[in-house]
Scaffold this active site. Structure first.
Site, PDB file in Angstrom:
ATOM      1  N   ALA A  36     -20.965  41.686  13.583  1.00 51.17           N
ATOM      2  CA  ALA A  36     -21.971  41.367  14.598  1.00 51.17           C
ATOM      3  C   ALA A  36     -21.507  40.248  15.523  1.00 51.17           C
ATOM      4  CB  ALA A  36     -23.281  40.994  13.925  1.00 51.17           C
ATOM      5  N   HIS A  37     -22.358  39.941  16.498  1.00 48.46           N
ATOM      6  CA  HIS A  37     -21.987  38.981  17.534  1.00 48.46           C
ATOM      7  C   HIS A  37     -21.797  37.575  16.977  1.00 48.46           C
ATOM      8  CE1 HIS A  37     -26.563  38.300  18.581  1.00 48.46           C
ATOM      9  NE2 HIS A  37     -26.289  38.102  17.323  1.00 48.46           N
ATOM     10  N   ASN A  38     -20.793  36.905  17.540  1.00 50.17           N
ATOM     11  CA  ASN A  38     -20.456  35.512  17.206  1.00 50.17           C
ATOM     12  C   ASN A  38     -20.002  35.298  15.769  1.00 50.17           C
ATOM     13  OD1 ASN A  38     -22.694  35.088  19.591  1.00 50.17           O
ATOM     14  ND2 ASN A  38     -21.056  33.560  19.664  1.00 50.17           N
TER      15      ASN A  38
ATOM     16  N   SER B 287     -23.230  35.396  13.716  1.00 46.41           N
ATOM     17  CA  SER B 287     -22.905  33.972  13.622  1.00 46.41           C
ATOM     18  C   SER B 287     -22.466  33.528  12.239  1.00 46.41           C
ATOM     19  CB  SER B 287     -24.089  33.116  14.090  1.00 46.41           C
ATOM     20  OG  SER B 287     -24.382  33.378  15.450  1.00 46.41           O
TER      21      SER B 287
ATOM     22  N   GLN C 272     -25.407  39.657  26.632  1.00 45.34           N
ATOM     23  CA  GLN C 272     -24.285  39.284  25.766  1.00 45.34           C
ATOM     24  C   GLN C 272     -23.073  39.021  26.664  1.00 45.34           C
ATOM     25  OE1 GLN C 272     -25.019  39.352  22.011  1.00 45.34           O
ATOM     26  NE2 GLN C 272     -26.834  39.067  23.286  1.00 45.34           N
TER      27      GLN C 272
END
Length: 334
Positions: A239-241, A259, A198
């Protein structure tokens, strides 16, 4: 705090009905208030307390109409709740603020501590960290290398901010929050999972508040973003993005999968779940425990799983409650 209803009215643009020279010394809930306290009525459910409260004065709306004659002094304002928030901010700003560097703590070489900043004991400040004016970093905080923190931001005790993340001006990050931990990225291969590095960061814009034990994961690449003025309650997972726009509010235990893009001005109840890779528009309202698996436009009021229009959800609930009677009737017809 010592002020009169007349003084408060001048401060807030309100009008006084009753004893404008009474002395106010503190704030309290309307049902628990005592002499000398200021309370408020913003929700009609509490209006009946106006006749029995021991408060010296009440902030009420300009259209408030009591059911009976009142002994309490009324201060009529446009928005009692917003006015109370304004007053509390004034009182909070009058409290003495900590300054200086407590020991023991670790500051990497080259870290500059600006005027009026505070760094609490047992904190770790990594290399090339940039701190804004009047930053308050409470004890046992970890700030990784290359982090940027803007002016007047408060980092409460025990917060962890991983390397490279950027936090804007006038933000508040509450205890136990983790900003910039790895996103949940793993690739299946030959019966096991390989970690996907990441490599991105987290960007928190100005005037954001992040609740206790909330986590905002760093992006796989690029940035996970939380927009200006957004407020995250305790125990939220971003969460990520994920990209969150401006002036959203999220209640506790909400989870946002990777995302997903969320627009501006949304109101999200507790324990909502957003699927990954979806887009949410602006100014929506999501009831508590809603599950959102697909894209949502703007201006919707949704609840349930999968989330549907709130009115339709209420109708469906009525039908569900009648199912037992319906099936009993069908059995009796056979």
């Amino acid at each position: 705090m010592e002020i009169t209803p007349k003084g408060l009215a001048a401060l807030t643009g309100g009008t006084v009905e009753g004893d404008g020279d009474a002395l106010l010394k503190g704030f309290a809930k309307i049902e628990e208030a005592k002499e000398g306290d200021l309370s408020f009525i913003a929700n009609p459910k509490y209006a009946h307390y106006a006749a029995s409260t021991k408060a010296t004065a009440l902030l009420v709306g300009k259209d408030f109409q009591p059911d009976s004659e009142l002994k309490v002094t009324l201060i009529r304002v446009d928005d009692p709740y917003a006015t109370l928030a304004h007053l509390l901010r004034i009182i909070e700003g009058m409290k003495p603020q900590p300054e200086g560097i407590e020991q023991p703590c670790f500051l990497a070489e080259g870290v500059e501590v600006p005027e009026a900043a505070y760094i609490g004991a047992f904190s770790y400040i990594g290399r090339n960290v940039k701190l804004g004016r009047n930053v308050k970093i409470y004890p046992q905080v970890y700030i990784g290398s290359e982090v940027v923190i803007g002016d007047d931001t408060v980092i409460r005790a025990g917060v962890k901010i991983y390397e490279g993340c950027k936090i804007g001006n006038r933000c508040i990050v509450h205890s136990g929050a983790v900003i910039g931990a790895d996103g949940f990225g793993f690739a299946p291969k030959d019966g096991h999972y390989e970690k996907i590095p990441q490599t991105g960061i987290v960007i928190i814009e100005d005037d954001v508040e992040i609740g206790a034990n909330t986590t905002v994961d760093r992006a796989t690449f690029g940035a996970t973003k939380v927009g200006k003025g957004t407020k995250l309650d305790n125990l939220i997972m971003v969460a990520h993005n994920v990209t969150i726009g401006e002036n959203n509010v999220f209640a506790s235990q909400t989870g946002i999968a990777g995302s997903t893009h969320i627009g501006n001005g949304n109101m999200v109840g507790g324990q909502c779940g957003f699927a990954g890779h979806i887009t949410i528009g602006d100014f929506n309202e999501f009831g508590a425990q809603s599950g959102i698996p697909n894209n949502v436009g703007s201006g919707k009021r949704l609840i349930g799983y999968p989330a549907i229009d709130a009115r339709q959800f209420a109708k469906n609930l009525v039908y569900i409650k009648r199912l037992d009677k319906f099936f009993s009737e069908q059995k009796n017809k056979k």
